[in-house]
Design an enzyme around this catalytic site. Structure first.
Site, mmCIF file in Angstrom:
data_model
loop_
_atom_site.group_PDB
_atom_site.id
_atom_site.type_symbol
_atom_site.label_atom_id
_atom_site.label_comp_id
_atom_site.label_asym_id
_atom_site.label_seq_id
_atom_site.Cartn_x
_atom_site.Cartn_y
_atom_site.Cartn_z
ATOM 1 N N SER A 1 4.766 6.382 -4.267
ATOM 2 C CA SER A 1 5.784 7.381 -3.922
ATOM 3 C C SER A 1 6.551 6.921 -2.691
ATOM 4 O O SER A 1 6.146 5.980 -1.996
ATOM 5 C CB SER A 1 5.139 8.748 -3.650
ATOM 6 O OG SER A 1 4.287 8.679 -2.518
ATOM 7 N N GLY A 2 7.670 7.612 -2.420
ATOM 8 C CA GLY A 2 8.424 7.376 -1.203
ATOM 9 C C GLY A 2 8.902 5.954 -1.031
ATOM 10 O O GLY A 2 9.216 5.252 -1.996
ATOM 11 N N TYR B 1 -0.222 11.837 15.346
ATOM 12 C CA TYR B 1 0.548 10.939 14.487
ATOM 13 C C TYR B 1 1.291 9.906 15.330
ATOM 14 O O TYR B 1 1.289 8.708 15.022
ATOM 15 C CB TYR B 1 1.540 11.751 13.647
ATOM 16 C CG TYR B 1 2.468 10.905 12.816
ATOM 17 C CD1 TYR B 1 2.047 10.337 11.618
ATOM 18 C CD2 TYR B 1 3.781 10.672 13.236
ATOM 19 C CE1 TYR B 1 2.906 9.562 10.859
ATOM 20 C CE2 TYR B 1 4.640 9.898 12.481
ATOM 21 C CZ TYR B 1 4.196 9.347 11.290
ATOM 22 O OH TYR B 1 5.039 8.564 10.536
ATOM 23 N N THR C 1 0.846 -1.191 0.000
ATOM 24 C CA THR C 1 0.000 0.000 0.000
ATOM 25 C C THR C 1 0.884 1.245 0.000
ATOM 26 O O THR C 1 2.026 1.216 0.446
ATOM 27 C CB THR C 1 -0.943 0.031 1.207
ATOM 28 O OG1 THR C 1 -0.190 0.209 2.417
ATOM 29 C CG2 THR C 1 -1.762 -1.261 1.304
ATOM 30 N N GLY C 2 0.334 2.347 -0.506
ATOM 31 C CA GLY C 2 1.127 3.568 -0.602
ATOM 32 C C GLY C 2 2.316 3.370 -1.521
ATOM 33 O O GLY C 2 3.420 3.838 -1.244
ATOM 34 N N ALA C 3 2.087 2.694 -2.655
ATOM 35 C CA ALA C 3 3.188 2.235 -3.503
ATOM 36 C C ALA C 3 3.540 3.171 -4.642
ATOM 37 O O ALA C 3 4.347 2.814 -5.491
ATOM 38 C CB ALA C 3 2.845 0.853 -4.074
#
Length: 290
Positions: A20-21, A171, A16-18
């Site tokens: 960027s970064g 956070y 997941t979140g693939a």
């Protein structure tokens, strides 16, 4: 990347979140190691661009993309259903997507966004894909947390920061929730040959710091430029936990720089972990397994 990685031919991984970064770097490294990779992002254009780039740069054509806004529980459920329909098993799940919000906002489900995206998305997606992971056992779940959990606590009386919101504190609470989730999930998965471990990637100089506006974000970007590591360095521990033979069968632990370390005492509190689990079940509408 480290030398102690394992080949991933025949393995299927979801990140997941693939787009960027460290998520993008993690997906690329897994593809280079021969894995079939499922990219998950919320922007259709970025997903397609990442798909084409990885196929071109790695020579691996077994790469797929799926679009979902993981702050929405309906989107998480749709994503999980799509994965289950298209794929019969999943060898590695990397829960990586997350964000830092300096102003309080709510998800489409009316849940404070930090908690919704950084914790409940991990919790719900993992649960919905457990059958796929069990079908591929021995399989692995990787939880991208943070050393920001140190010094944090789970405020059950104001879990969604309705009374008092501070971006960094909220956070940090979500990252503590990640470590507690991995610990409790590992306990519940004993005997299944599905392992789960959490990690701190380091302070990474990536798009994570580029989305916000205002003085606080300016300061964080300046600090990131001075002390942060690259996305390539930040992805090392995620790739290590997903692939290395050294951690086969290791579960319920916390890693920094590819080494097992003790998390904060608050992250080792089993009573808090179980309470957080129950609250998370209620907030996601899942039926308790105990």
């Amino acid at each position: 990347m480290a030398d102690n990685l394992g080949r991933m031919d025949g393995k299927r991984c979801l990140v997941t979140g693939a787009t960027s970064g460290i998520g993008a770097v993690t997906a690329e490294e897994l593809a280079r190691l021969g894995a079939e990779v499922i990219l998950v992002g919320r922007d259709p254009k970025k997903c397609e661009e990442m798909l084409e780039r990885l196929r071109r740069q790695t020579g691996n054509t077994a790469i797929h993309s799926m679009v979902a806004d993981l702050s929405s529980q309906a989107e998480v459920r749709r994503l999980a259903e799509d994965v289950r329909v298209r794929f019969d098993r999943l060898d590695v799940l990397i829960n990586n997507a997350g964000a830092l919000f300096m102003d309080r906002r709510e998800s489409v489900d009316g849940i404070e966004m930090t908690f919704a995206l950084n914790h409940l998305a991990y919790f719900l997606l993992t649960h919905l894909l457990l059958d796929c992971l069990k079908a591929a056992a021995p399989s692995r779940i990787v939880v991208v947390a943070s050393d920001a959990h140190r010094g944090a606590s789970i405020n059950f009386d104001d879990l969604q920061a309705q009374t008092r919101f501070k971006g960094l504190r909220t956070y940090s609470q979500s990252k503590l929730a990640n470590v507690l989730f991995a610990r409790e999930l590992a306990r519940r998965l004993e005997g299944t040959r599905v392992s789960v471990n959490a990690l701190h990637p380091g302070v990474v100089n990536s798009s994570f710091f580029s989305s916000g506006e205002g003085p606080a974000w300016w300061v964080m970007r300046r600090l990131a430029g001075l002390i942060a590591i690259s996305s390539e360095q930040g992805a090392k521990t995620s790739v290590y936990l997903a692939t290395s033979p050294e951690v086969e069968g290791v579960s319920g632990t916390y890693f920094v720089k590819q080494r097992q370390v003790k998390p904060a005492p608050a992250a080792q509190n089993d009573e808090v972990a179980r309470r957080l689990w129950r609250v998370s079940e209620e907030m996601t509408g899942l039926v308790s397994s105990e």
